[in-house]
Design an enzyme around this catalytic site. Structure first.
Site, PDB file in Angstrom:
ATOM      1  N   ALA A  52      -4.000  14.781   5.698  1.00 31.45           N
ATOM      2  CA  ALA A  52      -3.481  13.677   6.326  1.00 31.45           C
ATOM      3  C   ALA A  52      -2.730  12.842   5.416  1.00 31.45           C
ATOM      4  CB  ALA A  52      -4.792  12.743   6.299  1.00 31.45           C
TER       5      ALA A  52
ATOM      6  N   LEU B 192      -4.913   9.119   7.961  1.00 31.70           N
ATOM      7  CA  LEU B 192      -6.155   8.382   8.013  1.00 31.70           C
ATOM      8  C   LEU B 192      -6.164   7.052   7.665  1.00 31.70           C
ATOM      9  CD1 LEU B 192      -8.514  11.316   6.615  1.00 31.70           C
ATOM     10  CD2 LEU B 192      -8.468  10.383   8.817  1.00 31.70           C
TER      11      LEU B 192
ATOM     12  N   HIS C 193      -4.749  -0.673   5.743  1.00 35.48           N
ATOM     13  CA  HIS C 193      -4.428   0.059   7.093  1.00 35.48           C
ATOM     14  C   HIS C 193      -5.257  -0.109   8.481  1.00 35.48           C
ATOM     15  CE1 HIS C 193      -6.782   2.861   4.917  1.00 35.48           C
ATOM     16  NE2 HIS C 193      -5.943   3.365   4.210  1.00 35.48           N
TER      17      HIS C 193
ATOM     18  N   HIS D 135       0.861  -1.212  -0.128  1.00 36.74           N
ATOM     19  CA  HIS D 135      -0.111   0.015  -0.043  1.00 36.74           C
ATOM     20  C   HIS D 135       0.837   1.201   0.000  1.00 36.74           C
ATOM     21  CE1 HIS D 135      -3.798   2.021   1.429  1.00 36.74           C
ATOM     22  NE2 HIS D 135      -2.900   3.003   1.092  1.00 36.74           N
TER      23      HIS D 135
ATOM     24  N   ARG E 177       2.198   9.643  -5.728  1.00 32.60           N
ATOM     25  CA  ARG E 177       1.958  10.950  -6.434  1.00 32.60           C
ATOM     26  C   ARG E 177       2.589  10.796  -7.677  1.00 32.60           C
ATOM     27  NH1 ARG E 177      -1.144  10.838  -2.207  1.00 32.60           N
ATOM     28  NH2 ARG E 177      -0.291  11.712  -0.148  1.00 32.60           N
TER      29      ARG E 177
ATOM     30  N   ASN F 201      -4.979   7.500  -5.966  1.00 33.68           N
ATOM     31  CA  ASN F 201      -5.567   8.569  -5.740  1.00 33.68           C
ATOM     32  C   ASN F 201      -4.832   9.825  -5.956  1.00 33.68           C
ATOM     33  OD1 ASN F 201      -3.824   8.162  -3.718  1.00 33.68           O
ATOM     34  ND2 ASN F 201      -5.005   9.183  -2.168  1.00 33.68           N
TER      35      ASN F 201
ATOM     36  N   LYS G 102      -9.224  -0.146  -5.878  1.00 33.18           N
ATOM     37  CA  LYS G 102      -9.402   0.490  -4.732  1.00 33.18           C
ATOM     38  C   LYS G 102     -10.635   1.146  -4.470  1.00 33.18           C
ATOM     39  CE  LYS G 102      -7.735   1.970  -0.672  1.00 33.18           C
ATOM     40  NZ  LYS G 102      -6.552   3.073  -0.568  1.00 33.18           N
TER      41      LYS G 102
ATOM     42  N   ASP H  50       1.250   2.669   3.382  1.00 33.82           N
ATOM     43  CA  ASP H  50       0.459   3.905   3.234  1.00 33.82           C
ATOM     44  C   ASP H  50       1.471   5.057   3.181  1.00 33.82           C
ATOM     45  OD1 ASP H  50      -1.891   5.272   2.899  1.00 33.82           O
ATOM     46  OD2 ASP H  50      -2.416   5.325   4.876  1.00 33.82           O
TER      47      ASP H  50
ATOM     48  N   HIS I 135       1.437   5.317  -1.727  1.00 36.96           N
ATOM     49  CA  HIS I 135       1.279   6.436  -2.446  1.00 36.96           C
ATOM     50  C   HIS I 135       2.504   7.254  -2.919  1.00 36.96           C
ATOM     51  CE1 HIS I 135      -2.906   6.908  -0.939  1.00 36.96           C
ATOM     52  NE2 HIS I 135      -2.379   6.153   0.251  1.00 36.96           N
TER      53      HIS I 135
ATOM     54  N   HIS J 268     -10.573   1.035   1.359  1.00 36.81           N
ATOM     55  CA  HIS J 268     -10.395   1.974   2.603  1.00 36.81           C
ATOM     56  C   HIS J 268     -11.539   1.898   3.549  1.00 36.81           C
ATOM     57  CE1 HIS J 268      -8.703   5.973   4.460  1.00 36.81           C
ATOM     58  NE2 HIS J 268      -9.820   6.176   4.903  1.00 36.81           N
TER      59      HIS J 268
HETATM   60  C1  NCD Z   1      -3.583   9.100   2.043  1.00 37.39           C
HETATM   61  C2  NCD Z   1      -3.087  10.181   1.070  1.00 37.39           C
HETATM   62  O1  NCD Z   1      -2.533  11.085   1.373  1.00 37.39           O
HETATM   63  O2  NCD Z   1      -3.201   9.716  -0.229  1.00 37.39           O
HETATM   64  N1  NCD Z   1      -3.532   9.695   3.149  1.00 37.39           N
HETATM   65  C3  NCD Z   1      -3.473   9.111   4.449  1.00 37.39           C
HETATM   66  O3  NCD Z   1      -3.693   9.752   5.486  1.00 37.39           O
HETATM   67  N2  NCD Z   1      -3.460   7.827   4.780  1.00 37.39           N
HETATM   68  C4  NCD Z   1      -4.924   8.598   1.681  1.00 37.39           C
HETATM   69  C5  NCD Z   1      -5.173   7.245   2.259  1.00 37.39           C
HETATM   70  O4  NCD Z   1      -4.720   6.208   2.324  1.00 37.39           O
HETATM   71  O5  NCD Z   1      -6.335   7.499   2.953  1.00 37.39           O
HETATM   72 ZN    ZN Z   2      -3.268   4.988   1.489  1.00 31.11          ZN
END
Ligand code: NCD
Ligand code: ZN
Length: 352
Positions: free
Chosen positions: A262, A218, A173, A12, A16, A40, A98, A246, A14, A135
């Site tokens: 978050a 989150l 998560h 998991h 960007r 996302n 997702k 995450d 991110h 999520h």
């Molecule tokens: C994640 C994000 O910033 O893309 N933020 C987070 O707090 N985990 C989105 C997510 O996984 O909820």
């Molecule tokens: Zn995430």
């Protein structure tokens, strides 16, 4: 002291996009053989074609000899159709879809407004064996932010598991004892990722003695009893539970703000931090299963053949890193980390 084990994967992540992605992807690629890349972006990755293009941008940002494989996901919207699911499955590069309840977290505005209305596409996913990554927090403003995961289990996960018993699902998560118990009681088609911030901290770190925005993610950090249940699950050797950082970088100014966003950036030292947790729990021998084996088994992918070596050697995490035109403050900035990366063996782990 050194430990060497099968190269880990991050289930998991991110990353960007564009310049920002280019400045963080190496941290992950140096440690992990593969990562499930979250969709996302804005706009979100909703088609296989977009996922393929995003994957290529990730590969282009890495050195040619990098032994890292990005595993792609699609973002489920109210409009995702059957054909796209079949296309995703056939592509071989999309490993899951997702589900973000609309409004639950960062960039989730295009998320699902009513899970029940998505039942027909879930049928197709079940038929295709394409995992649903969830999520699992209700976005209902009436529900207390600390209860949103438990309420999601009751309102949505129990019905989903009942109605789609053969659909592989990842409860992403997890942050509560309730989630640990729910997942442990399910069969092997339910998996769960656990982040390092939820293993290392509870809500006191976030809130006691001052608000610390770099610990805000989150689902939000919960009380210590939940943290203890997560540590126990992660270090238990139960294959339901596997590593998903995450890691979610945001520019420093967006976190240190009156309404900070978050996400914790942990990719700079992810496996080292998990090693610290497992060592403290007296379970270093179980790190390999959690970090390198159970996730691959869940997704039906080969286990990695290469290895990673970590050494017990303390270093101090920098105050910030470059992040596109901005800076990102890493998790544990300025604090000592007990383990450091000593190297990886790149043995044939890249699947192109
Ligand atoms: C994640 C994000 O910033 O893309 N933020 C987070 O707090 N985990 C989105 C997510 O996984 O909820
Ligand atoms: Zn995430």
């Amino acid at each position: 002291m050194q430990i060497t084990f099968t190269r880990p994967d991050d289930w998991h992540l991110h990353l960007r996009d564009d310049e920002a992605m280019a400045s963080v992807v190496t941290a992950t690629a140096e440690r992990f053989a593969r990562a499930i890349v979250m969709p996302n972006l804005s706009p979100p990755v909703t088609t296989t074609e977009m996922a393929m293009a995003y994957r290529q941008r990730i590969l282009n940002a890495l050195p040619a000899d990098s032994a890292f494989t990005p595993l792609m996901t699609l973002y489920m919207t109210d409009l995702l159709g059957h054909e796209e699911i079949v296309r995703a499955r056939q592509s071989g590069i999309v490993q899951g879809i997702k589900l973000y309840p609309a409004g639950a977290t960062t960039h989730s505005d295009a998320g699902v407004t009513d899970i029940r209305k998505r039942y027909p596409v879930l049928e197709t996913m079940q038929k295709e064996g394409l995992p649903l990554l969830i999520h699992a927090e209700v976005a209902d403003p009436e529900v207390d932010i600390f209860d949103r995961e438990q309420v999601f289990i009751e309102r949505h996960l129990i019905p989903l598991k009942r109605d789609f018993p053969a659909l592989p699902m990842v409860f992403e998560h997890i942050t509560t004892k309730d989630a640990v118990e729910f997942v442990s009681d399910c069969d092997g088609r339910m998996g769960a990722t656990i982040t390092v911030q939820h293993l290392m901290h509870n809500r006191n770190t976030l809130l006691a003695g001052g608000v610390r925005p770099h610990y805000y993610c989150l689902p939000i950090l919960k009380r210590g009893t939940h943290q203890a249940a997560l540590i126990e699950a992660a270090t238990s050797g139960d294959p339901h539970f596997f590593l998903g950082t995450d890691s979610a970088p945001h520019p420093q100014h967006a976190k240190e703000a009156a309404c900070g966003c978050a996400g914790c950036y942990t990719a700079h030292a992810a496996i080292e931090l998990y090693a610290e947790v497992f060592e403290q729990a007296g379970a270093l021998d179980r790190l390999e299963g959690f970090a390198s084996l159970y996730g691959a088994d869940f997704y039906g992918l080969q286990r990695n053949r290469g290895t990673i070596t970590l050494e017990k050697h303390s270093w101090v995490a920098p105050e910030s890193y470059q992040f596109g035109q901005d800076r990102v403050v890493p998790f544990g900035a300025g604090k000592t980390i007990d383990w450091r990366l000593a190297g990886i063996s790149r043995q044939a782990d890249r699947i192109s």
